[in-house]
Design a protein around this motif. Structure first.
Motif, PDB file in Angstrom:
ATOM      1  N   ALA A  51       0.624   4.086  -2.853  1.00  8.54           N
ATOM      2  CA  ALA A  51       0.379   5.488  -2.516  1.00  8.54           C
ATOM      3  C   ALA A  51       1.481   6.370  -3.103  1.00  8.54           C
ATOM      4  N   TYR A  53      -7.980  -1.789  -3.152  1.00  7.87           N
ATOM      5  CA  TYR A  53      -7.662  -2.417  -4.435  1.00  7.87           C
ATOM      6  C   TYR A  53      -8.181  -3.835  -4.385  1.00  7.87           C
ATOM      7  N   CYS A 101       0.962   9.258  -6.102  1.00  9.36           N
ATOM      8  CA  CYS A 101       1.373  10.651  -5.901  1.00  9.36           C
ATOM      9  C   CYS A 101       2.394  11.083  -6.951  1.00  9.36           C
ATOM     10  N   PRO A 137      -3.681   9.169   1.944  1.00  6.09           N
ATOM     11  CA  PRO A 137      -5.070   8.716   2.060  1.00  6.09           C
ATOM     12  C   PRO A 137      -5.335   8.059   3.408  1.00  6.09           C
ATOM     13  N   TRP A 144       0.828  -1.204   0.000  1.00  6.68           N
ATOM     14  CA  TRP A 144       0.000   0.000   0.000  1.00  6.68           C
ATOM     15  C   TRP A 144       0.870   1.265   0.000  1.00  6.68           C
ATOM     16  N   CYS A 186     -12.388  11.778  -3.013  1.00  5.23           N
ATOM     17  CA  CYS A 186     -12.280  10.414  -3.537  1.00  5.23           C
ATOM     18  C   CYS A 186     -11.575  10.466  -4.894  1.00  5.23           C
ATOM     19  N   SER A 187     -10.532   9.660  -5.032  1.00  2.00           N
ATOM     20  CA  SER A 187      -9.799   9.582  -6.298  1.00  2.00           C
ATOM     21  C   SER A 187      -9.776   8.137  -6.773  1.00  2.00           C
ATOM     22  N   MET A 194      -7.612   3.251   1.488  1.00  3.30           N
ATOM     23  CA  MET A 194      -7.187   2.804   0.159  1.00  3.30           C
ATOM     24  C   MET A 194      -7.753   1.418  -0.101  1.00  3.30           C
ATOM     25  N   ASN A 212      -8.794   5.797  -3.612  1.00  6.17           N
ATOM     26  CA  ASN A 212      -8.177   6.532  -2.508  1.00  6.17           C
ATOM     27  C   ASN A 212      -9.172   7.532  -1.935  1.00  6.17           C
ATOM     28  N   TRP A 213      -9.301   7.566  -0.615  1.00  9.79           N
ATOM     29  CA  TRP A 213     -10.077   8.607   0.053  1.00  9.79           C
ATOM     30  C   TRP A 213      -9.140   9.431   0.925  1.00  9.79           C
ATOM     31  N   ASN A 214      -9.154  10.744   0.697  1.00 14.04           N
ATOM     32  CA  ASN A 214      -8.314  11.678   1.456  1.00 14.04           C
ATOM     33  C   ASN A 214      -9.182  12.698   2.170  1.00 14.04           C
TER      34      ASN A 214
END
Length: 242
Positions: free
Chosen positions: A11, A73, A15, A68, A7, A111-112, A71, A59-61
């Protein structure tokens, strides 16, 4: 340990990819309102490239926080920060279920959705959700149940409350709304009366109200002049002699 390393790598990769490609996200804005303790769903809808399902990462930030707090997947256990552990879960494809809403949850959530196996210039989907956390009023300061004062003296009663939206404080005397005057000051957290008269004695009520409810607290203001003291002494003498 393997999951944590994976993870962290994902991440870092996301980025880095965002920084290099300089994409222009397609954002969708939402506003959600909830009471403290309620459960809510933070929406995050997206479309697959060319309408074909491909592997993706969610991803939630929180706003202004790069890492995040959640995360996901497919095929791996979701990663979440400690303060959201046990309170968040994914509602596929990318929405988030948040339980036991807290005051600290108020603010913007982002949310991405990143599509894997796509060319680097493929834009990702982003949703921004503003969570407004409401709470009924709660007193933080209360006036005393009973106050003894003399004619001509000054009186100050304190009353304050918290809540969301911010509660409005109203003072009542003998069930009538109290208005400011030359001798009556109604401040944000205090009621102040100068040069007290006998007409100022009575029952006072502090009322805190917002859209989520109202609460009240009572205070009785009693004259404490020479007559009152004489009555107290007389009552005490009668009690002792009997």
């Amino acid at each position: 340990m393997i999951f944590k390393k994976l993870w962290r790598f994902l991440a870092w990769f996301m980025c880095l990819w965002a920084f290099i490609t300089g994409y222009s996200p397609r954002e969708k804005l939402h506003t959600i309102t909830a009471l403290i303790g309620e459960d809510v769903t933070l929406p995050c809808a997206f479309e697959f490239p060319d309408g074909k399902k491909v592997p993706y990462i969610v991803n939630w930030n929180r706003e202004n926080v790069k890492i995040p707090f959640f995360m996901w997947y497919d095929g791996y256990p979701p990663h979440m920060s400690e303060n959201y552990r046990g309170r968040v879960s994914l509602i596929k494809p990318a929405s988030l279920n948040l339980t036991n809403v807290q005051d600290s949850d108020q603010g913007w959530f982002i949310c991405s959705v990143f599509f894997l196996n796509r060319v680097s210039d493929m834009p990702h989907n982003t949703s921004r959700v503003q969570l407004k956390v409401h709470a009924p009023p709660q007193f933080t300061q209360k006036p005393p149940d009973v106050v003894y004062v003399k004619v001509g003296e000054s009186l100050t009663l304190s009353c304050a409350a918290i809540g969301t939206p911010e509660p409005e404080i109203t003072w009542l005397k003998d069930n009538r709304v109290l208005k400011a005057s030359v001798t009556v000051q109604i401040l944000s957290t205090k009621l102040r009366i100068t040069r007290l008269q006998e007409t100022d004695f009575g029952d006072y009520l502090c009322k805190a109200r917002n859209n989520e409810g109202s609460i009240t607290v009572a205070s009785k203001v009693i004259g404490a002049g020479a007559t009152f003291r004489s009555l107290v002494r007389s009552f005490s003498s009668t009690t002792v002699s009997s």
